[in-house]
Each structure stands twice: as structure tokens, then as C-alpha cells.
Scaffold this motif. Sequence first.
Motif, mmCIF file in Angstrom:
data_model
loop_
_atom_site.group_PDB
_atom_site.id
_atom_site.type_symbol
_atom_site.label_atom_id
_atom_site.label_comp_id
_atom_site.label_asym_id
_atom_site.label_seq_id
_atom_site.Cartn_x
_atom_site.Cartn_y
_atom_site.Cartn_z
ATOM 1 N N SER A 387 0.815 -1.212 0.000
ATOM 2 C CA SER A 387 0.000 0.000 0.000
ATOM 3 C C SER A 387 0.851 1.266 0.000
ATOM 4 C CB SER A 387 -0.917 0.010 1.230
ATOM 5 O OG SER A 387 -0.145 -0.047 2.422
ATOM 6 N N GLY A 388 2.138 1.111 0.268
ATOM 7 C CA GLY A 388 3.042 2.253 0.294
ATOM 8 C C GLY A 388 4.393 1.860 -0.263
ATOM 9 N N GLY A 389 5.371 2.718 -0.061
ATOM 10 C CA GLY A 389 6.719 2.432 -0.531
ATOM 11 C C GLY A 389 6.824 2.473 -2.037
ATOM 12 N N ASP A 390 7.863 1.817 -2.579
ATOM 13 C CA ASP A 390 8.060 1.772 -4.020
ATOM 14 C C ASP A 390 8.961 0.591 -4.376
ATOM 15 O OD1 ASP A 390 10.859 2.898 -3.661
ATOM 16 O OD2 ASP A 390 9.674 4.650 -3.051
ATOM 17 N N ALA A 391 8.999 0.286 -5.662
ATOM 18 C CA ALA A 391 9.813 -0.818 -6.170
ATOM 19 C C ALA A 391 10.350 -0.429 -7.531
ATOM 20 C CB ALA A 391 8.980 -2.095 -6.275
ATOM 21 N N GLY A 392 11.549 -0.904 -7.866
ATOM 22 C CA GLY A 392 12.097 -0.525 -9.152
ATOM 23 C C GLY A 392 13.484 -1.059 -9.413
ATOM 24 N N LEU A 393 14.282 -0.269 -10.134
ATOM 25 C CA LEU A 393 15.546 -0.706 -10.696
ATOM 26 C C LEU A 393 16.726 -0.045 -9.994
ATOM 27 C CD1 LEU A 393 14.610 -0.428 -14.486
ATOM 28 C CD2 LEU A 393 14.029 -2.232 -12.844
ATOM 29 N N ALA A 394 17.688 -0.866 -9.594
ATOM 30 C CA ALA A 394 18.958 -0.367 -9.061
ATOM 31 C C ALA A 394 20.007 -0.486 -10.159
ATOM 32 C CB ALA A 394 19.359 -1.159 -7.827
ATOM 33 N N PHE A 395 20.931 0.463 -10.222
ATOM 34 C CA PHE A 395 21.923 0.424 -11.297
ATOM 35 C C PHE A 395 23.189 1.159 -10.873
ATOM 36 C CE2 PHE A 395 18.908 3.849 -11.919
ATOM 37 C CZ PHE A 395 19.655 4.956 -12.287
ATOM 38 N N ARG A 396 24.270 0.813 -11.579
ATOM 39 C CA ARG A 396 25.609 1.308 -11.244
ATOM 40 C C ARG A 396 25.906 1.083 -9.764
ATOM 41 N NH1 ARG A 396 26.037 7.010 -14.727
ATOM 42 N NH2 ARG A 396 26.241 6.034 -16.792
#
Length: 500
Positions: A387-396
Motif C-alpha cells: 500500500s506504500g513504498g516503491d519498487a524498481g531498478l537499481a543500477f551502477r
Amino acid sequence: MTATPTGRVARACAALLAGCLLVTLSPSAAAAAPEYTTAEAGNPFVDGWYADPDTVVYGDRYWVFPTTSKGYHEQTYLDAFSSTDLVNWTKHPNVLRTADISWARYALWAPAPIQRNGRYYLYFAANDIQNDSQLGGIGVAVADRPEGPYRDALGRPLVSQFHNGAQPIDQDVFIDDDGQAYLYYGGWHHANVVRLNPDMTSLGTFPDGTTYKEITPENYTEGSFMFERNGTYYLMWSEGAWTGPDYSVSYAMADSPTGPFRKIDKVLAQDPAVARGSGHHSVVNVPGTDTWYIVYHRRPLSETDGNHRQLAYDRLYFNADGTIRPVRMQVKDNFADGNALGWRTYGGSWSVRDGRYRVEQSQGGKALLDTDFADFTYDADVTPHGSGGDAGLAFRVTRPGVGWDSYSGYYAGIGPNGRVVLGRANDDWTQLGTAQTSVAPGSTHRLRVTAVGASIRVYVDDMATPKISVTDGTYRSGANGVRVFDTSASFDNVAISPAQ
């Protein structure tokens, strides 16, 4: 590694009078012929340390027979892997063991499979002999099934001495249209070809009466491999030191299976963003098509142990004149094989279910690939589940650890409320940009990050217009991965490529 219809198996099958069994595919199997740009379910495509893969197609299954990549005296057995789709692989352990070979002790290397006379043959090298006074060389085993068990066919090596300076290792077997079988082999910078008699367990002679014909091309080290396409014979081999980053694959073309073979070009080499030590390969043709793959071993970037080698495959393309285009190691993972081989996790509880890479509620769990891209385009499907937070891509990314900001690098994510964020981590967090997009509850979003030098752009669903564009040159290269902050999420269809 070859396959029907134009590889060594099909060529053997053309010689039915010589006793080869016809290899056919069912209509359903033919309709489902693999058409991939790489191992799109992820490289490595099987688990464990393996090297020197050779492959053949038997019926509707692809078979890979590799060397067990362990310490010298631990290489006492061979495993095999089979698949109907080049995605889901079944392991067949201990198809051949030194315990079943009276003269072999260790260094069981480079299995080469083929079918003939209603039986399955597996050629192998053992003992890594250094001179003619030592017992060892190239042997042949036979079985009634592709998965074995294989048993020594001779009770002695088939090739037991050095001829023309070639160490008897790294064999490959090929059957021409006329039914003549050939064995290509060699180490120590020399390559030979010999004729095999129809029994596949004894050596024949060439028209001039010789048995061992030297065919050494320029820069040859080891790992001979032969296949035919459209009437042209391709000899391929490995160059450089097997423990070094210069290990690579080159090839020659000829009008005859015995040459002469003159080097044309290098087709596979290390990519400092993906893997090192790529070599000792084979080639497979998807039956009934002109689709080809190169299957090889390579060493992950962070591994320093020479035996830490893994199996990978990528697409092999030909130019109109029959020459081979240089192979580009691609980085993709759609998790269709039900695993996350090649990923390393730092915090969070990770699993693959329903073709997605999932992480349960976590404050900062990360999963990284062993890559080191500088300038790139990075895509993935991201589904935040909390319901909160975020998710995605890590790089370098460098210095990864457990903890929500325990790394150096960048992160671009999206939350369930549509908030897009880009930031920089270095054991703390620096926000670089935010944006907003429309979302539906539980929706999946295509995230893209392009990074060229200090220019970083983040796209969400619309790949034409970036949501966030910043200039930040703090980190210039590192690993790619996925990450969550204070949520759970799933990821799919990961693809990373150098910036064009």
C-alpha cells in the motif's frame, strides 16, 4: 554442439545406409521451435559450475553434455542436461564416471555426444596426459539411452598419444553427408582430424594412408568444433588461456571437412560488462530452421577461481556470404524457467513464482546481477504489491549489503500511488528527482532507465518521454538489479543492453 537438420546429427542421418537412426520432430515440437535472441530466461541456464558444453538433438530434446568444472582431481564424473524448449532443463547426473573407465582417473573433460547404429556414443578426454609415456587421452563410451549410463567401449583410450604436437583432449565428432565420421581434437596449440570407422570405436585412414591429419589454424589453442551449413564447413576453436580474460572463440570456413582452414575472425570474446573467459563452445541448429545458437562457458565478473565457470547461450547469426557475425552476450531474464540463477540477494525474502521474481515486504531488499555496465538501457516490468513504498531498478551499484541504503549507486522506482522517484545511495539517500503517473491498484509498469555518462533518464510505460531527467556523474558503472523500499513487489522481463 550440433543438431538437425544441417548439423552433424542430420548429416549422419542422411547416411542411413551407414546405420544412423533418423532424428525427427513431432509436428507440435516443430511448431514450438525455439526462437530466442539469447537465453531469455537467464544465463546461466543451468545451476552449478560447468564448462566445455557440447550439445546434440535426439528426437525432440536438446542435450547438453559439459565438463564438471571443479578441482583437477574432482573431475571424475559427467552430468548432462536436456530440454524440449531451451528454457526448462532436466539434470541427468553421473552419465559417465571414471569408476566405469578402467584407465581413467581424473580430468574427465569435454564430452562429445552423437548417435549412430542405434546407440549413443560419448567421446571424452581423461587424465590430461603430458607425454606419451602417461596413460590417458581420448576415449569413447556407449549407451542405449541418451542419459546413459555410458560404459567404456574399448577398455583403453581411442587416441592415447601426441600426434603432430596435439595433446589428445577437447574432441568433437562430426558425420558428413556421405556417412564418413570425423573426430576433431587437440590442445597445446595443435589440432588434428581423424577418420572414424563405421563402428565409431576405431580409427580409419585418409586416402594417402595417414591416420592423423593436422589442421591447426592461426591462434588455435584448444576446443575444436565442427559444423556444416549450406555446404560450408565451419571449424571453430578457442584461443587464449582458459583462466584468463582473453579466452575466446574464432572460426574458419572451408569446402571440405578436412580443410584447409584459415582463420576468418573472432566471434565470441569477453564483455567487461557481462562476463569474462568466454570460450570452449558448441553450436546448435534448431531442427527445420536456420536458427542457430552458440553454447559456451564463461566466468562471472566477480569470480576469481578459474574453475568457477557457468553455461550460457546466445543467438548465432550469419551474414549473407556465410560468415558469422560477432556474438553479443545479452542480459535478459523473464524467469520462465522458474529460477533466478545469476541473481544475488541482499535482504528481503526472494522467490520465483508464476514466471515472476518476487520479494516479500521489505524495507530495502535488493537482488543484483553480476554485471558492470557504464552506459546502458535497462528495462523491466515492475509491480508494487504493498500500500506504500516503491519498487524498481537499481543500477551502477557497488558495495552492496543488507539494508535499505547499504550500497553505492542509483535507484529508480514507482509506488502503488504512481509516485516515481530517482535517487542516489551511499549508505544514505539523496533524492535526485520525482514525478507522478496514473496507476491502477496492483498494476504492472514498464520501467526503463537510460544512463549515458552523467545523463540519467527514467521512463514509465511511455518509452518516448522520460518522467525524470537528471545530470549526475557520481557513479559511472556497476551492477544492475531490482530493489524495494517498504513494500513487496514482483519483477519480470528484465533486459539490459549497452547504450546505442
